[in-house]
Design a protein around this motif. Structure first.
Motif, PDB file in Angstrom:
ATOM      1  N   GLN A 161     -47.803  -6.122  23.757  1.00  0.00           N
ATOM      2  CA  GLN A 161     -48.319  -6.036  25.127  1.00  0.00           C
ATOM      3  C   GLN A 161     -49.845  -5.937  25.126  1.00  0.00           C
ATOM      4  N   HIS A 162     -50.397  -5.218  24.159  1.00  0.00           N
ATOM      5  CA  HIS A 162     -51.854  -5.115  24.073  1.00  0.00           C
ATOM      6  C   HIS A 162     -52.476  -6.477  23.790  1.00  0.00           C
ATOM      7  N   ALA A 163     -51.850  -7.246  22.890  1.00  0.00           N
ATOM      8  CA  ALA A 163     -52.368  -8.576  22.578  1.00  0.00           C
ATOM      9  C   ALA A 163     -52.236  -9.510  23.786  1.00  0.00           C
ATOM     10  N   LEU A 164     -51.143  -9.382  24.527  1.00  0.00           N
ATOM     11  CA  LEU A 164     -50.976 -10.195  25.729  1.00  0.00           C
ATOM     12  C   LEU A 164     -52.061  -9.872  26.752  1.00  0.00           C
ATOM     13  N   GLU A 172     -44.614  -6.975  30.448  1.00  0.00           N
ATOM     14  CA  GLU A 172     -44.103  -5.780  31.100  1.00  0.00           C
ATOM     15  C   GLU A 172     -44.915  -5.425  32.345  1.00  0.00           C
ATOM     16  N   VAL A 173     -44.277  -4.663  33.219  1.00  0.00           N
ATOM     17  CA  VAL A 173     -44.869  -4.327  34.509  1.00  0.00           C
ATOM     18  C   VAL A 173     -46.231  -3.656  34.335  1.00  0.00           C
ATOM     19  N   GLN A 174     -46.332  -2.715  33.415  1.00  0.00           N
ATOM     20  CA  GLN A 174     -47.585  -1.986  33.236  1.00  0.00           C
ATOM     21  C   GLN A 174     -48.713  -2.928  32.789  1.00  0.00           C
ATOM     22  N   MET A 194     -48.866  -6.194  33.419  1.00  0.00           N
ATOM     23  CA  MET A 194     -49.185  -7.040  34.567  1.00  0.00           C
ATOM     24  C   MET A 194     -50.095  -6.291  35.544  1.00  0.00           C
ATOM     25  N   ALA A 195     -49.753  -5.040  35.808  1.00  0.00           N
ATOM     26  CA  ALA A 195     -50.547  -4.247  36.753  1.00  0.00           C
ATOM     27  C   ALA A 195     -51.959  -4.018  36.218  1.00  0.00           C
ATOM     28  N   ARG A 196     -52.076  -3.792  34.927  1.00  0.00           N
ATOM     29  CA  ARG A 196     -53.398  -3.593  34.321  1.00  0.00           C
ATOM     30  C   ARG A 196     -54.244  -4.853  34.441  1.00  0.00           C
ATOM     31  N   LEU A 197     -53.633  -5.990  34.214  1.00  0.00           N
ATOM     32  CA  LEU A 197     -54.355  -7.257  34.345  1.00  0.00           C
ATOM     33  C   LEU A 197     -54.771  -7.517  35.787  1.00  0.00           C
ATOM     34  N   ALA A 198     -53.875  -7.236  36.724  1.00  0.00           N
ATOM     35  CA  ALA A 198     -54.195  -7.443  38.138  1.00  0.00           C
ATOM     36  C   ALA A 198     -55.348  -6.553  38.580  1.00  0.00           C
ATOM     37  N   GLU A 199     -55.413  -5.353  38.020  1.00  0.00           N
ATOM     38  CA  GLU A 199     -56.481  -4.416  38.387  1.00  0.00           C
ATOM     39  C   GLU A 199     -57.805  -4.795  37.731  1.00  0.00           C
ATOM     40  N   SER A 243     -39.988 -16.153  36.079  1.00  0.00           N
ATOM     41  CA  SER A 243     -38.710 -16.772  35.717  1.00  0.00           C
ATOM     42  C   SER A 243     -37.930 -15.718  34.941  1.00  0.00           C
ATOM     43  N   ASN A 244     -37.669 -14.643  35.630  1.00  0.00           N
ATOM     44  CA  ASN A 244     -37.101 -13.450  35.032  1.00  0.00           C
ATOM     45  C   ASN A 244     -35.865 -13.070  35.834  1.00  0.00           C
ATOM     46  N   LYS A 245     -34.702 -13.063  35.186  1.00  0.00           N
ATOM     47  CA  LYS A 245     -33.467 -12.768  35.900  1.00  0.00           C
ATOM     48  C   LYS A 245     -33.299 -11.283  36.196  1.00  0.00           C
ATOM     49  N   ASP A 246     -34.170 -10.461  35.625  1.00  0.00           N
ATOM     50  CA  ASP A 246     -34.133  -9.027  35.889  1.00  0.00           C
ATOM     51  C   ASP A 246     -34.823  -8.765  37.223  1.00  0.00           C
ATOM     52  N   PHE A 247     -34.030  -8.658  38.281  1.00  0.00           N
ATOM     53  CA  PHE A 247     -34.603  -8.525  39.614  1.00  0.00           C
ATOM     54  C   PHE A 247     -35.232  -7.150  39.819  1.00  0.00           C
ATOM     55  N   GLU A 248     -34.783  -6.154  39.064  1.00  0.00           N
ATOM     56  CA  GLU A 248     -35.449  -4.850  39.125  1.00  0.00           C
ATOM     57  C   GLU A 248     -36.887  -4.981  38.624  1.00  0.00           C
ATOM     58  N   HIS A 249     -37.070  -5.718  37.528  1.00  0.00           N
ATOM     59  CA  HIS A 249     -38.414  -5.956  36.994  1.00  0.00           C
ATOM     60  C   HIS A 249     -39.300  -6.612  38.047  1.00  0.00           C
ATOM     61  N   VAL A 250     -38.758  -7.612  38.725  1.00  0.00           N
ATOM     62  CA  VAL A 250     -39.530  -8.353  39.718  1.00  0.00           C
ATOM     63  C   VAL A 250     -39.975  -7.429  40.850  1.00  0.00           C
ATOM     64  N   ASN A 251     -39.068  -6.579  41.316  1.00  0.00           N
ATOM     65  CA  ASN A 251     -39.425  -5.615  42.356  1.00  0.00           C
ATOM     66  C   ASN A 251     -40.545  -4.692  41.896  1.00  0.00           C
ATOM     67  N   ARG A 252     -40.452  -4.237  40.665  1.00  0.00           N
ATOM     68  CA  ARG A 252     -41.439  -3.297  40.143  1.00  0.00           C
ATOM     69  C   ARG A 252     -42.804  -3.964  39.953  1.00  0.00           C
ATOM     70  N   VAL A 253     -42.806  -5.257  39.620  1.00  0.00           N
ATOM     71  CA  VAL A 253     -44.066  -5.997  39.498  1.00  0.00           C
ATOM     72  C   VAL A 253     -44.803  -5.990  40.836  1.00  0.00           C
ATOM     73  N   LEU A 254     -44.104  -6.317  41.902  1.00  0.00           N
ATOM     74  CA  LEU A 254     -44.747  -6.389  43.214  1.00  0.00           C
ATOM     75  C   LEU A 254     -45.201  -5.000  43.667  1.00  0.00           C
ATOM     76  N   HIS A 255     -44.415  -3.981  43.356  1.00  0.00           N
ATOM     77  CA  HIS A 255     -44.783  -2.622  43.734  1.00  0.00           C
ATOM     78  C   HIS A 255     -46.014  -2.160  42.953  1.00  0.00           C
ATOM     79  N   ALA A 256     -46.054  -2.471  41.666  1.00  0.00           N
ATOM     80  CA  ALA A 256     -47.149  -1.998  40.820  1.00  0.00           C
ATOM     81  C   ALA A 256     -48.437  -2.784  41.025  1.00  0.00           C
TER      82      ALA A 256
END
Length: 305
Positions: free
Chosen positions: A120-123, A152-154, A156-161, A172-185
């Protein structure tokens, strides 16, 4: 145009156009121009090229640039243009994203590097370096099923900030919980695009901006109409179209994308159905299933009439 102004334009169905080849495997630029014009005339809200549906890993860097340049010229400002510029090679992703800015793309879509399985750090470092290298908006492309790595959500949020020009993500992630958390974070104004066909409508319902769906290659008008209905407040119509498209969505992923999509476009007379190895067209059995689905949707009859 400011990032906020561009974000207002990047909504709805962004069609991920395939890269057509001729029988010899060369890029068929004239056919591709026709596909792009058809998409815009059919109501697609934006155009993307050289993403998953465009077989980027089968193209050379120079070919990707040629496709991007031709597509930008063909779109000619009629709708937003968002080429995919990512690669498993960091230097290539930088080069292609800078080229997207050079030709005047509205944004660039950058995939999570595949095969390498970075931390995640390298990403974070990879995406931040790309975002810092350009002034155009960046949409991250997260597709763990094909990259073997989830952003991961954290992260993504760090990059957005930290990067003001990282304005959204294609999930393109079938984990809909992940998707919700991305938008929230990342904030409710972070642009969330669905890359999973059966989640295109559900993502709109939680505040998504739209979709970048392979199905738009076959029925661009219907996919665009679903988004229009939602944005206009016609929830029932949007739901009806969601379920109407389900069987077509399923058959277009009966094998690895874009094989089924190219087979379908060939049946519709839109392209020569050709892929570059190691990808190929679906089996004869699956091509027959695709054909029968197109007949059921009255798409082949329209072509033959």
């Amino acid at each position: 145009m400011s990032y906020e102004e561009i974000k207002q334009r990047l909504k709805g169905s962004i069609a991920p156009v395939v890269t057509p080849f001729d029988q010899d495997g060369n890029i068929d630029f004239e056919t591709m121009k026709g596909l792009i014009n058809w998409q815009i005339e059919s109501g697609s809200h934006g155009i993307s090229v050289t993403g998953t549906s465009g077989e980027p890993s089968s193209l050379t860097i120079e070919e990707r640039k040629q496709v991007m340049k031709m597509a930008k010229e063909t779109v000619n400002g009629r709708v937003p243009f968002v080429p995919a510029t990512g690669s498993t090679n960091h230097a290539e992703a930088l080069e292609l994203t800078k080229f997207a800015q050079e030709i005047g793309a509205d944004a660039a879509m950058v995939i999570v590097p595949y095969y390498n399985k970075p931390s995640q750090h390298a990403l974070y470092k990879h995406f931040k370096a790309i975002a810092d290298s350009v002034d155009i908006p960046i949409i991250i492309y997260n597709i763990p099923g094909r990259t073997a790595m989830n952003l991961e959500v954290q992260t993504m949020a760090r990059l957005a900030e930290d990067c003001s020009n990282i304005i959204g993500v294609k999930e393109s992630n079938k984990d809909f919980e992940h998707v919700n958390r991305v938008l929230h974070a990342c904030g409710r104004d972070f642009l969330l695009f669905s890359g999973i066909e059966l989640l295109c409508y559900p993502m709109l319902a939680i505040g998504g901006a739209g979709s970048i769906s392979a199905t738009a290659n076959i029925v661009p008008g219907k996919v665009a109409e679903m988004h229009n209905a939602w944005f206009e407040g016609d929830v029932k119509r949007a739901q009806d179209l969601h379920f109407e498209l389900m069987e077509l969505n399923d058959v277009l992923f009966i094998e690895t994308n874009p094989g089924p999509v190219k087979a379908a476009l060939g049946m519709l007379g839109k392209i020569t159905p050709k892929l570059r190895l190691p990808l190929d067209l679906p089996s004869e059995e699956n091509q027959e299933k695709i054909k029968q689905t197109l007949v059921k949707y009255q798409l082949l009859s329209k072509v033959k009439s």
